[in-house]
Design a protein around this motif. Structure first.
Motif, PDB file in Angstrom:
ATOM      1  N   VAL A   5       0.857  -1.187   0.000  1.00 26.51           N
ATOM      2  CA  VAL A   5       0.000   0.000   0.000  1.00 26.51           C
ATOM      3  C   VAL A   5       0.892   1.234   0.000  1.00 26.51           C
ATOM      4  O   VAL A   5       1.668   1.454   0.950  1.00 26.51           O
ATOM      5  CB  VAL A   5      -0.938   0.009   1.218  1.00 26.51           C
ATOM      6  N   GLU A 199     -13.658   3.337   0.582  1.00 28.36           N
ATOM      7  CA  GLU A 199     -12.630   2.443   1.117  1.00 28.36           C
ATOM      8  C   GLU A 199     -13.084   0.985   1.078  1.00 28.36           C
ATOM      9  O   GLU A 199     -12.267   0.081   0.832  1.00 28.36           O
ATOM     10  CB  GLU A 199     -12.280   2.876   2.543  1.00 28.36           C
ATOM     11  N   ARG A 203     -11.037  -2.001  -0.946  1.00 27.84           N
ATOM     12  CA  ARG A 203     -10.665  -3.299  -0.357  1.00 27.84           C
ATOM     13  C   ARG A 203     -11.267  -4.453  -1.160  1.00 27.84           C
ATOM     14  O   ARG A 203     -10.639  -5.518  -1.316  1.00 27.84           O
ATOM     15  CB  ARG A 203     -11.128  -3.346   1.107  1.00 27.84           C
ATOM     16  N   LYS A 204     -12.442  -4.246  -1.699  1.00 25.83           N
ATOM     17  CA  LYS A 204     -13.079  -5.287  -2.510  1.00 25.83           C
ATOM     18  C   LYS A 204     -12.242  -5.589  -3.757  1.00 25.83           C
ATOM     19  O   LYS A 204     -12.049  -6.764  -4.131  1.00 25.83           O
ATOM     20  CB  LYS A 204     -14.478  -4.833  -2.912  1.00 25.83           C
ATOM     21  N   ILE A 206      -9.013  -5.106  -4.064  1.00 23.04           N
ATOM     22  CA  ILE A 206      -7.772  -5.763  -3.628  1.00 23.04           C
ATOM     23  C   ILE A 206      -8.023  -7.255  -3.398  1.00 23.04           C
ATOM     24  O   ILE A 206      -7.216  -8.116  -3.816  1.00 23.04           O
ATOM     25  CB  ILE A 206      -7.233  -5.087  -2.347  1.00 23.04           C
ATOM     26  N   ARG A 207      -9.134  -7.568  -2.745  1.00 20.51           N
ATOM     27  CA  ARG A 207      -9.452  -8.985  -2.510  1.00 20.51           C
ATOM     28  C   ARG A 207      -9.672  -9.717  -3.834  1.00 20.51           C
ATOM     29  O   ARG A 207      -9.292 -10.894  -3.979  1.00 20.51           O
ATOM     30  CB  ARG A 207     -10.704  -9.099  -1.635  1.00 20.51           C
ATOM     31  N   HIS A 225      -6.239   7.190   3.009  1.00 19.90           N
ATOM     32  CA  HIS A 225      -6.880   5.880   2.891  1.00 19.90           C
ATOM     33  C   HIS A 225      -5.912   4.718   3.145  1.00 19.90           C
ATOM     34  O   HIS A 225      -6.352   3.573   3.267  1.00 19.90           O
ATOM     35  CB  HIS A 225      -7.471   5.704   1.480  1.00 19.90           C
ATOM     36  N   LEU A 229      -6.622   0.439   3.968  1.00 15.93           N
ATOM     37  CA  LEU A 229      -6.368  -0.619   2.994  1.00 15.93           C
ATOM     38  C   LEU A 229      -5.294  -1.587   3.488  1.00 15.93           C
ATOM     39  O   LEU A 229      -5.252  -2.744   3.062  1.00 15.93           O
ATOM     40  CB  LEU A 229      -5.953  -0.003   1.655  1.00 15.93           C
ATOM     41  N   HIS A 231      -4.918  -2.427   6.724  1.00 15.47           N
ATOM     42  CA  HIS A 231      -5.523  -3.233   7.796  1.00 15.47           C
ATOM     43  C   HIS A 231      -6.987  -3.459   7.426  1.00 15.47           C
ATOM     44  O   HIS A 231      -7.872  -2.718   7.843  1.00 15.47           O
ATOM     45  CB  HIS A 231      -5.407  -2.510   9.142  1.00 15.47           C
ATOM     46  N   MET A 232      -7.235  -4.514   6.663  1.00 17.23           N
ATOM     47  CA  MET A 232      -8.576  -4.727   6.113  1.00 17.23           C
ATOM     48  C   MET A 232      -9.468  -5.510   7.065  1.00 17.23           C
ATOM     49  O   MET A 232      -9.022  -6.497   7.668  1.00 17.23           O
ATOM     50  CB  MET A 232      -8.481  -5.456   4.769  1.00 17.23           C
ATOM     51  N   ALA A 235     -14.384  -9.362   4.794  1.00 21.49           N
ATOM     52  CA  ALA A 235     -14.990  -9.085   3.494  1.00 21.49           C
ATOM     53  C   ALA A 235     -16.496  -8.921   3.611  1.00 21.49           C
ATOM     54  O   ALA A 235     -17.107  -8.129   2.880  1.00 21.49           O
ATOM     55  CB  ALA A 235     -14.649 -10.202   2.513  1.00 21.49           C
ATOM     56  N   ASP A 238     -17.644  -5.339   4.351  1.00 21.61           N
ATOM     57  CA  ASP A 238     -17.580  -4.459   3.181  1.00 21.61           C
ATOM     58  C   ASP A 238     -18.694  -4.778   2.189  1.00 21.61           C
ATOM     59  O   ASP A 238     -19.306  -3.864   1.612  1.00 21.61           O
ATOM     60  CB  ASP A 238     -16.220  -4.588   2.486  1.00 21.61           C
TER      61      ASP A 238
END
Length: 752
Positions: A5, A199, A203-204, A206-207, A225, A229, A231-232, A235, A238
């Motif tokens: 990140v 945010e 994260r979605k 990235i996953r 941000h 990202l 420390h997510m 899932a 989100d």
């Protein structure tokens, strides 16, 4: 599998340099960048030889183009360098921000209790800081707390010295995540729903990259941000947050941008104060101020200001000394500006504005390839700009067009058509000199004109087609004769043939239906001016002459009765219309219309119930047309100014007669005598009552006229040469006969 990140500042040269070096070091197999996912399909253009930043992604709703948003990029933007790295190394690159399709709809949602922004200022622990920053500054930019901890009063200066001017990028991104995480944890700051959704969507993405088995994932996002990202959460949290979001259709394209629009002063939320300085810092990261001062010196020399090499060296030394005193790693813009002000400007800050406009901000504009998909109307405009050699410039440029030349005439037509469409690229200015064959325009391109072009694109695929359709729509829905005539005035120089036909029919219909003579008189001067374009332009303006003739006939029939029993305010308004109407008649130079107009003036002047000010002006116009002169004029003047007329009525008639000029009173002693005698018979009280009206009448004259009239009034009833007039009863014939022999002797004539 690793996720890197990289928290950055948008449009930061140091951040861009750190991102570039970090990517070259870790060699990721996918790059995710904060930006609109709808624009993924146009990222293929990054790296094209003709896509030169500053540029911007334009995202808009095709069915509602005014709903649009720009995502600007400069060469020194970290996001641009990340995308450029991915394109050059042929690895996937994607945007990961909340889709614009959702953002537009979020603006229309009613605020919920959970999304309400807290108005209370954040609580700041002052014990741990050298000084306490203002709560408002912290709310606007939480980095003010970190800046205060480092001893900086300005968070912008702190970020620049800590990150943008930093040469070593080792652990810089880890430090950013740690610092921002502390701020987000300790400060009680507003955290609205849109920010949470953004945010969550990042994260979605990235996953999703992890599921696609990418092993080295580089994530480039705004510094704020970065901790969210790195420390997510789960899932599921989100996904629940992103459920049920509304969608709209979105289109994207590349458009040129400017450094002016990239600056914070333009209103751009992620703007910077000094785009030109940041570009210099990007290209010359190790400059100690010498290169910058050399550019300042060159700029001053172009302005004919004497600057020597010694000036430059002394300014660099002073900026270095200021840097050492402030315990900074290298000279920043503030130190260089202070040195420039002291050494090169001698303490006068007037030249600093020039430096700000030309170097610190700059007027640079980007370029996009001609084959990038864009609306047809925009393509046509750019094609014509290229053909007519009218480039898009961030700074204004003046053009004086000679309409007798083919290229200048075509330029004028294009500019008039875009003005009709309310695409405000050019602004017209008055041109000195006589004739209608010249126009002056000032052109300045604003990137936001792209939205106006897209919005008007629904009217047609070319400028001519769109302008024709726009004018016809406006004409058919207009109910005011003045509005339609104004459209015609604009359509003639734009050479919109089909629209002009519609406008002419509409004017005929509205003119036949209206009985308001003042409305007809209001539009006549504009129509007459429009008819003059036929002398210079290719448009046949003769089609308007039939309309003008019919309207003038209607006016001549109705005007005398409209001048009867008129209130003072209405009479003043009608007087101006008669004044403009007479000028229009003179411009037309049509004998039959002139005679018709003069006959109308006779009827107005000869009616006792006509408003005095209008009757006086009608008499004056007949005098100017040489229809009344000599004894007839004196009789009319004497009748109006006689003692039988109320003083206020006589004064109003005099005001109308003298409108615009008092020359007649200077050259015609008989008229002067009538006015003089009228003034003599006024009582003191009546004179005081009429004084404001008389003052208004004579104040419109030129200084020379007022001075000569004053001298004439001082001498009494005088002639034009200032010598007292002598009546026949005062003539001494015996004395005159004594001078005859002397005169005859001088002329060489023998006496008999």
């Amino acid at each position: 599998m690793a996720i890197h990140v990289l928290g950055i500042r948008h449009h930061g040269p140091g951040s861009a340099r750190h991102v570039k070096e970090y990517l070259e070091k870790i060699k990721p197999d996918i790059v995710l960048v904060e930006g609109p996912p709808e624009a993924d399909n146009i990222l293929e253009w990054v790296g094209h030889e003709h896509l030169n930043p500053p540029v911007a992604i334009l995202a808009y709703q095709p069915d509602s183009p005014h709903k649009a948003v720009f995502y600007p990029f400069a060469e020194f933007s970290p996001e641009w360098q990340a995308i450029l790295y991915a394109r050059r190394n042929k690895i996937p690159v994607k945007f990961m921000d909340l889709p614009t399709v959702h953002k537009f709809e979020l603006k229309n949602e009613p605020p919920s209790h959970s999304a309400t922004v807290k108005e209370e200022p954040p609580v700041i622990n002052s014990m741990s800081l050298p000084f306490t920053p203002e709560a408002r500054a912290v709310k606007r930019n939480p980095l003010a707390c970190l800046a205060a901890a480092a001893g900086f009063h300005d968070e912008e200066a702190w970020w620049e010295h800590m990150f943008e001017y930093r040469q070593d990028q080792q652990q810089v991104f880890e430090a950013i995540i740690e610092g921002i995480h502390a701020l987000r944890t300790e400060l009680d700051l507003p955290y609205d729903r849109e920010e949470q959704l953004r945010e969550a969507h990042m994260r979605k993405i990235i996953r999703q990259a992890e599921k696609e088995m990418y092993t080295e994932i580089a994530v480039v996002c705004g510094a704020w941000h970065a901790p969210a990202l790195a420390h997510m959460p789960k899932a599921k949290d989100d996904n629940d947050l992103l459920k049920g979001l509304s969608k709209v259709k979105i289109a994207t394209t590349w458009v040129p941008w400017t450094y002016n629009r990239l600056s914070f002063d333009s209103g751009y939320g992620a703007g910077i104060n000094s785009p030109g300085w940041y570009e210099h810092n990007w290209r010359y990261p190790t400059d100690d101020g010498t290169r910058w001062m050399s550019r300042v010196a060159r700029l001053f020399r172009e302005q004919q200001k004497d600057i020597s090499v010694a000036h430059v060296l002394e300014a660099v030394r002073l900026s270095t000394a200021l840097t050492a005193l402030r315990e900074l790693p290298r000279p920043g813009l503030e130190e260089l500006n202070e040195a420039t002000l002291s050494v090169l400007c001698n303490g006068e800050d007037i030249m600093m504005q020039l430096i700000n406009n030309e170097l610190i901000v700059s007027d640079k504009i980007g370029a996009v390839p001609s084959d990038i998909p864009r609306p047809p109307l925009q393509t046509d405009i750019e094609k014509q700009q290229k053909r007519l050699r009218l480039p898009q410039t961030a700074d204004y440029k003046d053009y004086v067009l000679d309409l007798r030349k083919e290229t200048d005439l075509d330029r004028s037509i294009l500019l008039h058509r875009m003005e009709l469409l309310d695409i405000k690229w050019g602004q017209r200015y008055g041109v000195t000199g006589k004739g209608t064959f010249k126009e002056q325009w000032r052109l300045q391109w604003d990137p936001e004109l792209s939205i106006d072009i897209i919005e008007k694109g629904s009217l047609g695929n070319t400028v001519e087609e769109a302008a024709n359709r726009y004018v016809k729509q406006e004409a058919l829905t207009a109910t005011s004769l003045k509005a339609v005539c104004t459209l015609l005035e604009s359509a003639i120089p734009a050479e919109l043939g089909t629209a002009i036909d519609v406008l002419v029919r509409q004017i005929n219909n509205l003119a036949a239906a209206t009985g308001d003579v003042m409305q007809l008189m209001t539009v006549i001067p504009g129509l007459v001016q429009t008819s003059r374009y036929g002398n210079v332009r290719r448009t046949d303006a003769g089609m308007i002459e039939g309309i003008i003739t019919g309207m003038i006939t209607r006016i001549c029939i109705s005007l005398p009765s409209a001048c009867v029993a008129v209130a003072e305010d209405a009479a003043t308004e009608l007087l101006e219309l008669v004044y403009n109407m007479n000028d229009a008649i003179l411009i037309l130079q049509d004998t039959s219309l002139t005679e018709e107009w003069q006959d109308t003036l006779f009827r107005i002047a000869g009616t006792d119930s006509t408003s005095p000010v209008i009757g006086g002006y009608a008499t004056r116009l007949l005098t100017d047309h040489r229809r009344i002169s000599g004894d007839e004029l004196v009789r009319a003047f004497s009748f109006a100014m006689s003692s039988s007329s109320p003083p206020a009525t006589a004064a109003a008639w005099l005001e109308g007669f003298l409108k615009g000029s008092g020359t007649l009173l200077l050259v015609d002693n008989d008229l002067w005598a009538v006015v003089y005698n009228w003034m003599q018979q006024l009582s003191e009280d009546t004179f005081k009552q009429l004084l404001p009206l008389l003052r208004r009448t004579f104040s419109s004259f030129s200084k020379a006229e007022r001075r000569k009239l004053g001298e004439k009034a001082k001498n009494g009833t005088t002639g034009a040469n200032g010598i007292n007039a002598i009546s026949d009863t005062d003539f001494d014939s015996i004395r005159a006969q004594k001078g005859i022999p002397v005169v005859m002797q001088m002329l060489g004539i023998k006496q008999i």
